[in-house]
Enzyme design. Structure first.
Site, PDB file in Angstrom:
ATOM      1  N   HIS A  57      50.096 -10.546  21.685  1.00 46.77           N
ATOM      2  CA  HIS A  57      51.080  -9.773  22.448  1.00 46.77           C
ATOM      3  C   HIS A  57      50.440  -8.573  23.134  1.00 46.77           C
ATOM      4  O   HIS A  57      51.083  -7.918  23.963  1.00 46.77           O
ATOM      5  CB  HIS A  57      52.218  -9.305  21.535  1.00 46.77           C
ATOM      6  CG  HIS A  57      53.506 -10.038  21.762  1.00 46.77           C
ATOM      7  ND1 HIS A  57      54.064 -10.210  23.012  1.00 46.77           N
ATOM      8  CD2 HIS A  57      54.347 -10.660  20.903  1.00 46.77           C
ATOM      9  CE1 HIS A  57      55.192 -10.879  22.914  1.00 46.77           C
ATOM     10  NE2 HIS A  57      55.386 -11.181  21.634  1.00 46.77           N
ATOM     11  N   ASP A 273      52.261 -30.775  31.836  1.00 43.12           N
ATOM     12  CA  ASP A 273      51.693 -32.120  31.960  1.00 43.12           C
ATOM     13  C   ASP A 273      50.221 -31.990  32.339  1.00 43.12           C
ATOM     14  O   ASP A 273      49.895 -31.596  33.443  1.00 43.12           O
ATOM     15  CB  ASP A 273      52.450 -32.920  33.013  1.00 43.12           C
ATOM     16  CG  ASP A 273      51.981 -34.370  33.108  1.00 43.12           C
ATOM     17  OD1 ASP A 273      50.996 -34.722  32.420  1.00 43.12           O
ATOM     18  OD2 ASP A 273      52.593 -35.137  33.869  1.00 43.12           O
TER      19      ASP A 273
END
Length: 328
Positions: A57, A273
């Site tokens: 983070h 993908d």
């Protein structure tokens, strides 16, 4: 990092959503001691792949982590010739200037250092979401999936706190809001970094159990008001507000009566993908902090709720009648 898994992906998935298995598919869970971004490619005996990604983070938030993974996948499909990831930073250090903090920093360490935190998945499928809409008196879809699921989970967590404390108490729900496209400061939707802020929603105790519809209204009204405020507030005001919320959370944490919710819903994680097709399942690997993470299911009409709780409280939570009625 590349690892080899001595089973097929089908057999792995048949074991169910076990967090101890999922955590082995990522390289590290300690964001304070790991690299900023770590990738682990897991090759199953059948040739299938599971890609585990962990990012600090300190570098980014969930919104841009998903964007990064999608851009990486796009480059892989094009053999590096297209889809280059070009992050923008929008001078965030000027829009959201650092706030001097004279008090100890916010800590994510649990109060009970010996507590065993366990993570379990609770699936709200499309049918369950429709039932929740009906329960809220909304068959036309004006309540979001996230609001409906968060309200039911919060109701169950309030009931858990009553068992633990012996009575209903005030309970703080802390939600993370993505500031992209909402803040008055010119932050683009593609801005890279931690572009979010927490905001609190408080249930005020009385002698009776809160109604589901009341929690739905409370979450929606508070969120609506916070969005209106953010659209007018300066970056400095938003930073001061975030600091005040963290201080509030720390106070509630001492009494162990607050809930942290974060949502990955509507992030295009199932669009990733690499050239071998879209993923059959995307999930997280648990949390050492007691919190709730919401993610879309593969069909896009349901929600997977990953709940991390003290193991004693989890025993009560998963037996709540609403949790049993609406989840699988």
């Amino acid at each position: 990092m590349v690892t080899h898994v001595s089973t097929s992906l089908d057999d792995f998935l048949k074991q169910g959503p076990r967090i101890d298995h999922m955590s082995q598919l990522i390289a590290a869970k300690d964001q304070d001691t790991t690299w900023l971004v770590t990738v682990q490619v897991n090759i199953f005996a059948c040739g299938a792949l599971a890609i585990g990604v962990i990012a600090s983070h300190k570098l980014t938030d969930g919104c841009n982590l998903v964007r990064f993974i999608n851009s990486w996948a796009s480059m892989n499909r094009a053999c590096g010739g297209d889809g280059a990831f070009a992050p923008t930073y929008d001078k965030l250090d000027h829009l959201f200037p650092p706030v001097t903090n004279s008090s100890p920093g916010h800590s994510s360490d649990p109060v009970d250092q010996e507590a065993i935190v366990v993570t379990k998945r609770f699936l709200f499928n499309g049918t369950s979401i429709s039932k929740l809409r009906a329960k809220a008196g909304s068959a036309k879809g004006e309540h979001t999936r996230v609001t409906l699921v968060a309200s039911l989970l919060w109701k169950a967590l309030i009931a858990v706190d009553r068992v633990k404390s012996g009575s209903f108490r005030d309970c703080l729900l802390t939600v993370a809001m993505n500031l992209r496209g909402k803040a008055s400061s010119p932050v683009s939707k593609s801005s890279f970094g931690n572009v979010w802020a927490p905001y609190p929603i408080r249930f005020l105790q009385n002698e009776t159990e809160p109604e589901f519809c009341d929690l739905v209204a409370l979450i929606e009204d508070t969120t609506r008001n916070v969005i209106k405020w953010v659209q007018k507030a300066s970056g400095e005001e938003i930073c001061r507000h975030a600091k005040a919320v963290y201080a509030l959370v720390d106070e509630e944490l001492k009494q162990n009566k607050f809930c942290i919710f974060t949502s990955w819903c509507r992030f295009p994680i199932y669009e990733v993908d690499f050239g071998w097709g879209k993923p059959c399942w995307v999930t997280e690997a648990g949390s050492a902090l007691e919190m709730v993470s919401l993610m879309d299911d593969k069909d896009g009409d349901g929600i997977e709720a990953w709940v991390s709780l003290n193991h004693k409280e989890m025993y009560v939570f998963e037996r709540d009648h609403d949790i049993l009625d609406f989840t699988s």
